[in-house]
Design an enzyme around this catalytic site. Structure first.
Site, PDB file in Angstrom:
ATOM      1  N   LEU A  11       0.720  -1.196   0.055  1.00 32.74           N
ATOM      2  CA  LEU A  11      -0.021   0.045   0.043  1.00 32.74           C
ATOM      3  C   LEU A  11       0.946   1.250  -0.001  1.00 32.74           C
ATOM      4  O   LEU A  11       2.025   1.176   0.657  1.00 32.74           O
ATOM      5  CB  LEU A  11      -1.069   0.113   1.285  1.00 32.74           C
ATOM      6  CG  LEU A  11      -1.959  -1.178   1.429  1.00 32.74           C
ATOM      7  CD1 LEU A  11      -2.816  -0.930   2.472  1.00 32.74           C
ATOM      8  CD2 LEU A  11      -2.852  -1.068   0.288  1.00 32.74           C
ATOM      9  N   ASP A  12       0.466   2.087  -0.519  1.00 31.95           N
ATOM     10  CA  ASP A  12       1.385   3.430  -0.833  1.00 31.95           C
ATOM     11  C   ASP A  12       1.432   4.008   0.753  1.00 31.95           C
ATOM     12  O   ASP A  12       0.548   3.632   1.747  1.00 31.95           O
ATOM     13  CB  ASP A  12       0.443   4.639  -1.471  1.00 31.95           C
ATOM     14  CG  ASP A  12       0.383   4.155  -3.001  1.00 31.95           C
ATOM     15  OD1 ASP A  12       1.346   3.508  -3.479  1.00 31.95           O
ATOM     16  OD2 ASP A  12      -0.170   4.876  -3.813  1.00 31.95           O
ATOM     17  N   LYS A  13       2.398   4.876   1.143  1.00 26.65           N
ATOM     18  CA  LYS A  13       2.514   5.300   2.329  1.00 26.65           C
ATOM     19  C   LYS A  13       1.350   6.206   2.837  1.00 26.65           C
ATOM     20  O   LYS A  13       1.132   5.780   4.305  1.00 26.65           O
ATOM     21  CB  LYS A  13       3.666   6.363   2.386  1.00 26.65           C
ATOM     22  CG  LYS A  13       4.076   7.099   3.667  1.00 26.65           C
ATOM     23  CD  LYS A  13       5.113   7.963   3.529  1.00 26.65           C
ATOM     24  CE  LYS A  13       5.340   8.669   4.843  1.00 26.65           C
ATOM     25  NZ  LYS A  13       6.352   9.808   4.768  1.00 26.65           N
TER      26      LYS A  13
END
Length: 302
Positions: free
Chosen positions: A141-143
């Site tokens: 997942l993106d930050k």
């Protein structure tokens, strides 16, 4: 500052305080932790031990609003070793770990951050039981995206999940807080996604000009400023939802990279991985995990 139960909670691992009046985060923390030096409080912020509502916040000048809740995780050296910063374990067995990741926490290391990541923390967590234990990344997942994320406990399980991802994963549902009022209550977006040399994804309507991507959505609730969408991935491409929301004309809140022009009303990216349903890599039984919709998404889209 009042210490009533309604706005102040304390346990062995954290302090949680409700914001009563507008303030900058550092100034607020200095009042809450009046027994600590300014440098000590700044260090706690920089280490990612402070969350505002549902996201990790490190900016000293972050503007707090009344009604938000600030939680301070106590100094890592003083708490039990099983404290995981910026995540919660939803499920664990001998083969996999499923977590609910907060916005602001990296999935894996970058050049600038090696330790404050989901992978690094989980690696330390499993090694306490056996130094030979390891954790393997299955997906990311993106930050700035929160929600359900799965890790494997062996190379074999990782490969089985990744090699059969489309058959193994039965449902991936996100919620997206987007700008503006989405008039069409449900629909789908298709395009071919390509990546520029600067790692920016963009849509093409030319057949086979990139990787085919399909996203379904439906409106959960909304007003004239914001809409809350349930988004289902029928393909899993890099930044797919963010690009497709831009294509829809309603970029994800806080997503300057993909079309957002407004001030960020929630202090984070408006994207959350709500549901992950898949066949267990060993038992082959279907299991499903959910992470609650962030309160800020619900409040802004009422």
């Amino acid at each position: 500052m009042s210490n009533k139960k309604s706005n102040y909670r304390k346990d062995a691992k954290s302090i949680s305080v409700e914001v009563k009046e507008a303030d900058e985060l550092l100034a607020f923390l200095l009042k809450v932790m009046s027994n600590r030096s300014r440098n000590s409080v700044k260090s706690i912020l920089a280490r990612g031990q402070v969350t505002v509502d549902d996201h990790i916040e490190k900016q000293f000048n972050y503007n707090l609003k009344p009604g938000q809740r600030v939680t301070i995780l106590k100094n890592k050296a003083a708490v039990k070793q099983d404290v995981l910063i910026g995540m919660k374990i939803l499920y664990e067995d001998e083969h996999i770990i499923v977590i609910n990741k907060e916005a602001g926490l990296l999935s894996i290391a970058t050049e600038s951050e090696k330790q404050q990541t989901a992978l690094h923390q989980l690696m330390k967590y499993v090694k306490r039981e056996d130094p030979d234990n390891r954790i393997f990344v299955v997906h990311r997942l993106d930050k700035d995206t929160s929600g359900v994320m799965m890790f494997a406990k062996s190379e074999q399980v990782k490969r089985k999940l990744q090699d059969n991802w489309n058959q193994t994963v039965k449902e991936r549902i996100y919620v997206a807080l987007v700008e503006g009022k989405v008039s069409k209550r449900e629909g789908y977006i298709t395009s071919w996604l390509r990546e520029t040399k600067t790692h920016l994804m963009y849509s093409s309507q030319t057949p086979n000009d990139g990787l085919f991507a399909k996203t379904r959505y439906r409106v959960i609730q909304g007003n004239n400023e914001f809409s809350l969408l349930e988004v289902s991935l029928e393909t899993g491409r890099k930044n797919q939802i963010r690009v497709h929301m831009q294509d829809l004309g309603h970029p994800v809140v806080g997503d300057k990279k993909y079309g957002s022009k407004k001030r960020n009303a929630i202090g984070r990216l408006g994207l959350h991985a709500r549901t992950l349903t898949f066949l267990h890599p060993v038992t082959n039984k279907q299991i499903s995990f959910k992470a609650d919709i962030p309160a800020s998404f619900l409040n802004k889209s009422k």
